[in-house]
Write an enzyme that holds these catalytic residues in place. Structure first.
Site, PDB file in Angstrom:
ATOM      1  N   ASN A 123      -6.809  60.965 -11.336  1.00  0.00           N
ATOM      2  CA  ASN A 123      -7.010  62.371 -11.619  1.00  0.00           C
ATOM      3  C   ASN A 123      -8.409  62.908 -11.650  1.00  0.00           C
ATOM      4  O   ASN A 123      -8.833  63.885 -11.201  1.00  0.00           O
ATOM      5  CB  ASN A 123      -6.295  62.597 -13.013  1.00  0.00           C
ATOM      6  CG  ASN A 123      -4.914  62.795 -13.128  1.00  0.00           C
ATOM      7  OD1 ASN A 123      -4.384  63.913 -12.576  1.00  0.00           O
ATOM      8  ND2 ASN A 123      -4.114  62.057 -13.544  1.00  0.00           N
ATOM      9  N   ILE A 168      -6.933  59.042 -28.947  1.00  0.00           N
ATOM     10  CA  ILE A 168      -6.705  60.376 -29.531  1.00  0.00           C
ATOM     11  C   ILE A 168      -7.995  60.828 -30.256  1.00  0.00           C
ATOM     12  O   ILE A 168      -8.598  59.986 -30.879  1.00  0.00           O
ATOM     13  CB  ILE A 168      -5.606  60.469 -30.436  1.00  0.00           C
ATOM     14  CG1 ILE A 168      -4.095  59.989 -29.684  1.00  0.00           C
ATOM     15  CG2 ILE A 168      -5.333  61.472 -31.469  1.00  0.00           C
ATOM     16  CD1 ILE A 168      -2.975  60.091 -30.653  1.00  0.00           C
ATOM     17  N   HIS A 190      -1.161  65.868 -19.285  1.00  0.00           N
ATOM     18  CA  HIS A 190      -0.066  64.879 -19.663  1.00  0.00           C
ATOM     19  C   HIS A 190       1.102  64.804 -18.664  1.00  0.00           C
ATOM     20  O   HIS A 190       1.701  65.975 -18.090  1.00  0.00           O
ATOM     21  CB  HIS A 190       0.414  65.372 -20.854  1.00  0.00           C
ATOM     22  CG  HIS A 190       1.464  64.543 -21.558  1.00  0.00           C
ATOM     23  ND1 HIS A 190       1.044  63.538 -22.330  1.00  0.00           N
ATOM     24  CD2 HIS A 190       2.721  64.629 -21.696  1.00  0.00           C
ATOM     25  CE1 HIS A 190       2.338  62.836 -22.658  1.00  0.00           C
ATOM     26  NE2 HIS A 190       3.167  63.651 -22.308  1.00  0.00           N
ATOM     27  N   GLU A 241      -6.064  69.746 -32.684  1.00  0.00           N
ATOM     28  CA  GLU A 241      -5.800  68.739 -33.727  1.00  0.00           C
ATOM     29  C   GLU A 241      -4.369  67.839 -33.464  1.00  0.00           C
ATOM     30  O   GLU A 241      -4.333  66.883 -33.917  1.00  0.00           O
ATOM     31  CB  GLU A 241      -6.183  68.773 -35.082  1.00  0.00           C
ATOM     32  CG  GLU A 241      -5.110  69.869 -35.659  1.00  0.00           C
ATOM     33  CD  GLU A 241      -5.368  71.310 -35.297  1.00  0.00           C
ATOM     34  OE1 GLU A 241      -6.044  71.794 -34.487  1.00  0.00           O
ATOM     35  OE2 GLU A 241      -4.637  72.240 -35.898  1.00  0.00           O
ATOM     36  N   ASP A 252      -1.102  66.490 -28.016  1.00  0.00           N
ATOM     37  CA  ASP A 252      -0.253  67.149 -26.899  1.00  0.00           C
ATOM     38  C   ASP A 252       0.271  68.510 -27.308  1.00  0.00           C
ATOM     39  O   ASP A 252       1.093  69.137 -26.776  1.00  0.00           O
ATOM     40  CB  ASP A 252       0.770  66.338 -26.352  1.00  0.00           C
ATOM     41  CG  ASP A 252       0.173  65.062 -25.771  1.00  0.00           C
ATOM     42  OD1 ASP A 252      -0.616  64.997 -25.132  1.00  0.00           O
ATOM     43  OD2 ASP A 252       0.943  64.149 -25.770  1.00  0.00           O
ATOM     44  N   ALA A 291       2.214  66.909  -8.798  1.00  0.00           N
ATOM     45  CA  ALA A 291       1.890  67.830 -10.117  1.00  0.00           C
ATOM     46  C   ALA A 291       0.716  67.536 -10.536  1.00  0.00           C
ATOM     47  O   ALA A 291      -0.231  68.556 -10.454  1.00  0.00           O
ATOM     48  CB  ALA A 291       2.988  67.610 -11.212  1.00  0.00           C
ATOM     49  N   GLU A 292       0.035  66.402 -11.083  1.00  0.00           N
ATOM     50  CA  GLU A 292      -1.113  66.256 -11.898  1.00  0.00           C
ATOM     51  C   GLU A 292      -2.078  66.576 -10.938  1.00  0.00           C
ATOM     52  O   GLU A 292      -2.946  67.217 -11.482  1.00  0.00           O
ATOM     53  CB  GLU A 292      -1.164  64.955 -12.250  1.00  0.00           C
ATOM     54  CG  GLU A 292      -0.174  64.700 -13.507  1.00  0.00           C
ATOM     55  CD  GLU A 292      -0.447  63.204 -14.084  1.00  0.00           C
ATOM     56  OE1 GLU A 292      -1.480  62.826 -14.454  1.00  0.00           O
ATOM     57  OE2 GLU A 292       0.552  62.399 -14.012  1.00  0.00           O
TER      58      GLU A 292
HETATM   59  C1  GAR Z   1      -1.918  59.956 -15.428  1.00  0.00           C
HETATM   60  O1  GAR Z   1      -0.456  60.162 -15.331  1.00  0.00           O
HETATM   61  C2  GAR Z   1      -2.190  60.901 -16.967  1.00  0.00           C
HETATM   62  O2  GAR Z   1      -1.457  61.973 -16.952  1.00  0.00           O
HETATM   63  C3  GAR Z   1      -1.601  59.672 -17.926  1.00  0.00           C
HETATM   64  O3  GAR Z   1      -2.278  58.606 -17.761  1.00  0.00           O
HETATM   65  C4  GAR Z   1      -2.412  58.559 -16.271  1.00  0.00           C
HETATM   66  C5  GAR Z   1      -3.626  58.180 -16.036  1.00  0.00           C
HETATM   67  O4  GAR Z   1      -4.083  58.052 -14.442  1.00  0.00           O
HETATM   68  N1  GAR Z   1      -2.234  60.609 -19.612  1.00  0.00           N
HETATM   69  C6  GAR Z   1      -1.689  60.423 -20.326  1.00  0.00           C
HETATM   70  O5  GAR Z   1      -0.686  59.898 -20.539  1.00  0.00           O
HETATM   71  C7  GAR Z   1      -2.117  60.846 -21.484  1.00  0.00           C
HETATM   72  N2  GAR Z   1      -1.185  61.058 -22.655  1.00  0.00           N
HETATM   73  P1  GAR Z   1      -5.190  58.039 -13.914  1.00  0.00           P
HETATM   74  O6  GAR Z   1      -6.144  56.998 -14.656  1.00  0.00           O
HETATM   75  O7  GAR Z   1      -5.021  57.471 -12.624  1.00  0.00           O
HETATM   76  O8  GAR Z   1      -5.809  59.521 -13.843  1.00  0.00           O
END
Ligand code: GAR
Length: 200
Positions: free
Chosen positions: A17, A93, A110, A148, A151, A180-181
């Site tokens: 990301n 967190i 997320h 706080e 998510d 998506a992300e």
């Molecule tokens: C991603 O899928 C992100 O959405 C998730 O961890 C992965 C990190 O990948 N985050 C969570 O679950 C946070 N609650 P990346 O290091 O390759 O970006």
């Protein structure tokens, strides 16, 4: 504030990301902000190499007590005059003491459609295991402001992704990232930075 928001990205792992944000900055999708700093809570996280390759300043802050951990991150954010904080695969967190300092200035990505499969304990592959375990046919990703409640902050963008026959958590994780992300995180960062500049 300068003519661009100063962005810090907090990471813990591979940093795909973060890479999507770096690429979006390079190809002009992010034009209202500039990534100034990447902070990892894990030494050796590949995300740090991605940042270094893009000539972005890096720091490692290991988790000690919550209070000390957050105080060290806050000091770095202040030193670098950061306006916007992006949690991109950051697996810690943050307490209310931290989040309340930056209302509508912290974004998180997320890997599900919140309010499904989110909150404490839902991170990384666990989220996709839970979605497949439940048998949902559509999942996706959400970018939201961080408050706080884990998510629980206001949603900025979401994108749905279909589950396919034979999906494993790993296959689904990759599809959710690609479809998506990596799209909604840069788009959300640009939107938030643009809104901040227009308010200034
Ligand atoms: C991603 O899928 C992100 O959405 C998730 O961890 C992965 C990190 O990948 N985050 C969570 O679950 C946070 N609650 P990346 O290091 O390759 O970006």
């Amino acid at each position: 504030m300068s003519n661009k928001c100063k962005i810090a990205v907090l990471v813990s792992g591979g940093g795909t990301n973060l890479q999507a944000l770096i690429d979006a900055q390079q190809n002009g999708i992010i034009k209202s902000g500039n990534i100034e700093l990447v902070i990892s809570n894990k030494e050796g996280a590949y995300a740090l190499e991605r940042a270094a390759k893009a000539d972005i300043k890096t720091a490692v802050v290991k988790k000690t007590t919550q209070e000390e951990f957050e105080a060290r991150i806050i000091a770095l954010l202040e030193e670098n005059e950061i306006d916007v904080i992006v949690l991109a695969g950051f697996m810690c967190i943050l307490s209310e003491n931290f989040t309340s300092r930056y209302p509508k200035r912290i974004l998180n990505v997320h890997p599900s459609l919140i309010p499904s499969f989110c909150g404490a304990g839902f991170y990384g592959l666990h989220v996709h295991e839970a979605a497949l375990g439940y048998g949902v046919k559509v999942t996706g990703a959400t970018v939201h402001f961080v408050n706080e409640i884990p998510d629980g902050g206001e949603i900025i963008m979401q994108k749905a992704v279909y589950i396919e026959d034979g999906d494993t958590p790993e296959v689904l994780q990759k599809r959710v990232m690609e479809e998506a992300e990596w799209k909604i995180l840069p788009a959300s960062v640009e939107k938030v930075c643009k809104d901040i500049l227009s308010e200034a």
